[in-house]
Motif scaffolding. Structure first.
Motif, mmCIF file in Angstrom:
data_model
loop_
_atom_site.group_PDB
_atom_site.id
_atom_site.type_symbol
_atom_site.label_atom_id
_atom_site.label_comp_id
_atom_site.label_asym_id
_atom_site.label_seq_id
_atom_site.Cartn_x
_atom_site.Cartn_y
_atom_site.Cartn_z
ATOM 1 N N SER A 143 0.834 -1.195 0.000
ATOM 2 C CA SER A 143 0.000 0.000 0.000
ATOM 3 C C SER A 143 0.871 1.248 0.000
ATOM 4 C CB SER A 143 -0.923 0.008 1.219
ATOM 5 O OG SER A 143 -0.181 -0.061 2.414
ATOM 6 N N THR A 148 -8.038 -8.469 1.693
ATOM 7 C CA THR A 148 -9.138 -7.499 1.726
ATOM 8 C C THR A 148 -9.357 -6.801 0.388
ATOM 9 O OG1 THR A 148 -7.578 -5.843 2.546
ATOM 10 C CG2 THR A 148 -8.891 -7.045 4.184
ATOM 11 N N LYS A 149 -8.386 -6.901 -0.518
ATOM 12 C CA LYS A 149 -8.513 -6.246 -1.822
ATOM 13 C C LYS A 149 -7.690 -7.041 -2.838
ATOM 14 C CE LYS A 149 -8.835 -1.752 -1.685
ATOM 15 N NZ LYS A 149 -8.526 -0.279 -1.696
ATOM 16 N N ARG A 150 -8.202 -8.196 -3.226
ATOM 17 C CA ARG A 150 -7.476 -9.160 -4.039
ATOM 18 C C ARG A 150 -6.841 -8.517 -5.276
ATOM 19 N NH1 ARG A 150 -6.382 -13.595 -1.029
ATOM 20 N NH2 ARG A 150 -8.238 -14.610 -0.203
ATOM 21 N N ARG A 199 -4.559 -6.225 -5.549
ATOM 22 C CA ARG A 199 -4.089 -4.840 -5.479
ATOM 23 C C ARG A 199 -2.565 -4.735 -5.455
ATOM 24 N NH1 ARG A 199 -3.911 -2.120 0.112
ATOM 25 N NH2 ARG A 199 -2.066 -3.462 0.022
ATOM 26 N N SER A 253 -3.753 1.861 -5.168
ATOM 27 C CA SER A 253 -3.747 1.500 -3.750
ATOM 28 C C SER A 253 -5.103 1.769 -3.104
ATOM 29 C CB SER A 253 -2.654 2.281 -3.030
ATOM 30 O OG SER A 253 -2.544 1.872 -1.681
ATOM 31 N N ASN A 254 -5.734 2.854 -3.491
ATOM 32 C CA ASN A 254 -7.014 3.228 -2.877
ATOM 33 C C ASN A 254 -8.231 2.641 -3.574
ATOM 34 O OD1 ASN A 254 -5.859 4.689 -0.852
ATOM 35 N ND2 ASN A 254 -6.209 6.690 -1.786
ATOM 36 N N ASN A 255 -8.133 2.446 -4.887
ATOM 37 C CA ASN A 255 -9.359 2.196 -5.653
ATOM 38 C C ASN A 255 -9.368 0.920 -6.475
ATOM 39 O OD1 ASN A 255 -10.494 4.786 -4.868
ATOM 40 N ND2 ASN A 255 -8.979 5.706 -6.246
ATOM 41 N N LYS A 264 -10.115 -2.599 -7.803
ATOM 42 C CA LYS A 264 -11.285 -3.437 -7.505
ATOM 43 C C LYS A 264 -11.437 -4.630 -8.444
ATOM 44 C CE LYS A 264 -14.223 -0.277 -10.209
ATOM 45 N NZ LYS A 264 -13.118 0.632 -10.569
ATOM 46 N N GLY A 272 -9.765 -7.512 -8.849
ATOM 47 C CA GLY A 272 -9.608 -8.861 -8.310
ATOM 48 C C GLY A 272 -8.247 -9.452 -8.605
ATOM 49 N N LYS A 273 -8.072 -10.702 -8.206
ATOM 50 C CA LYS A 273 -6.760 -11.347 -8.272
ATOM 51 C C LYS A 273 -6.285 -11.522 -9.706
ATOM 52 C CE LYS A 273 -8.412 -16.146 -8.363
ATOM 53 N NZ LYS A 273 -8.354 -17.461 -7.720
#
Length: 411
Positions: A96, A144-146, A148, A235-237, A239, A241-242
């Protein structure tokens, strides 16, 4: 281009052993390098121990010249020699990022994350080629945020002028003695001949898929990272996925797919044990008996245990059964740094020659990682196990070597 290499997070020299196909040492303990690659600089620093076991092993095998034992965070990146290929196996951490207080300073990575040191070297030295290794969960972290973290890495490479290929490889599928899944990442400058000849096509362009044959799964996914302003935005947005097992990114656009390995003939644990028999002087120190044996049987068995969390919530902790003893007609399981201890993950074999249960020897662990015999005998046995649990399967790098060499020499 010259075949010059800088090795980060060098450990006991796995990338160097692989690239230069090192099989043995001379009478002075110096590695006999059979390859074409000149290592102009390497860095190894272990912050958790006063004695630098890996560094000591590295300089024993390769000499002290051009090898740094300084914390990579403190290394002046401008003083690193120029090189064509940057290699390293780096930790999977939280990538992050945050904006600095002074917006003119741009974006800062989370402190202590070693990928940002890789980035800093790319900024200062701009090597045309990069080869990295990491655990396969990198492609789907954080939970928590695959995806990212890997997206941040790809965006960083893209912003610095690199295209990227990657592939998760299980060494045990390709006639190597360990079932070890790792992701390998190959980045290259967009202005190279190789980049100009590379298409956004997993079958035609991915170098890993040429050397480690696979069948691509039907479902291919894609992402355009140029839709994000920068790594802070990701880092923030992020979405999407993996990321999947194999992929290519070209000019910020990436395609990726899961794969099914075209499995080659197995290299079994039994073959490793047989090979090591001629070198191991005595196995008495590795025999497991009585209470320790019973504890290991328990640890490797299935469990359903009721536990209570800190908040008072009760839950059932469960584990499946692990093979006891190990299956000798299969490659070894993934070795961890706790190998050789009374631990659920340690390999326990039944040795038919001495008719006893025992742990693996350090030599057997070296052979499982495809290092030369007694490569790590510069340190205590406990540290030898630790080093092999941390290492890569050098045979993966050896198998990639000729293709990498042709790519570099063609520039």
């Amino acid at each position: 281009m010259e075949l010059t290499v800088a090795e980060l997070f060098a450990g006991v020299g796995g990338f160097r052993v692989g690239l230069n196909k090192i099989k043995e040492v001379d009478e002075n303990g110096k590695a006999i390098e059979n390859g074409f690659w000149k290592f102009v600089w390497a860095n190894q620093f272990e912050p958790s121990t006063k004695i630098q076991h890996a560094y000591d092993c590295y300089i024993k095998r390769f000499g002290v010249e051009h090898h740094s034992n300084e914390d990579i965070n403190k290394v002046n990146k401008t003083e690193i020699p120029d090189h064509t290929l940057l290699v390293g196996g780096f930790p999977c951490q939280d990538y992050s990022v945050a904006r600095s207080l002074n917006s003119e300073q741009g974006i800062e990575g989370k402190k202590g994350v070693l990928f940002w040191d890789i980035r800093d070297i790319l900024i200062e030295k701009a090597p045309p080629f990069v080869l990295l290794e990491n655990v396969d969960r990198l492609l789907k972290s954080p939970s928590t945020k695959r995806g990212r973290d890997f997206a941040i890495m790809l965006k960083t490479f893209d912003e610095l002028g690199y295209d990227v290929q990657w592939r998760v490889i299980n060494a045990g599928d390709y006639s190597m003695p360990q079932k070890r899944r790792r992701v390998f990442i190959f980045a290259y400058k967009k202005n190279t001949k190789f980049a100009n000849s590379t298409k956004l096509n997993l079958s035609l362009s991915n170098i890993f898929n040429f050397e480690f044959k696979v069948t691509l799964k039907d479902k291919t996914r894609s992402i355009d990272l140029s839709e994000y302003n920068d790594v802070f935005d990701i880092s923030n947005n992020f979405k999407e996925g993996k990321f999947l097992d194999t992929g290519i990114m070209k000019d910020g656009k990436a395609i990726f797919s899961d794969v099914e390995a075209i499995v080659e003939e197995k290299y079994t644990l039994e073959e490793i044990i047989r090979k090591a028999k001629n070198i191991n002087n005595s196995l008495n120190n590795y025999i497991v008996k009585d209470d320790k044996l019973e504890k290991l049987k328990y640890l490797k068995g299935s469990k359903r245990i009721e536990r209570v969390a800190k908040n008072g919530h009760s839950y059932i902790y469960s584990e499946g059964t692990m093979a006891f003893p190990e299956k000798l007609d299969e490659p070894a399981r993934t070795m961890l740094t706790s190998e050789g201890t009374v631990n659920r993950s340690s390999h326990i074999i039944y040795d038919t020659e001495i008719k006893e249960y025992r742990v693996l020897t350090p030599i057997e662990c070296e052979l499982i990682q495809m290092f030369p015999i007694n490569w790590t005998n510069t340190m205590t046995e406990k540290r030898r196990y630790f080093m092999m649990g941390n290492a890569l399967v050098t045979g993966i790098i050896s198998r990639l070597e000729s293709r990498l060499r042709k790519i570099v020499e063609n520039e």
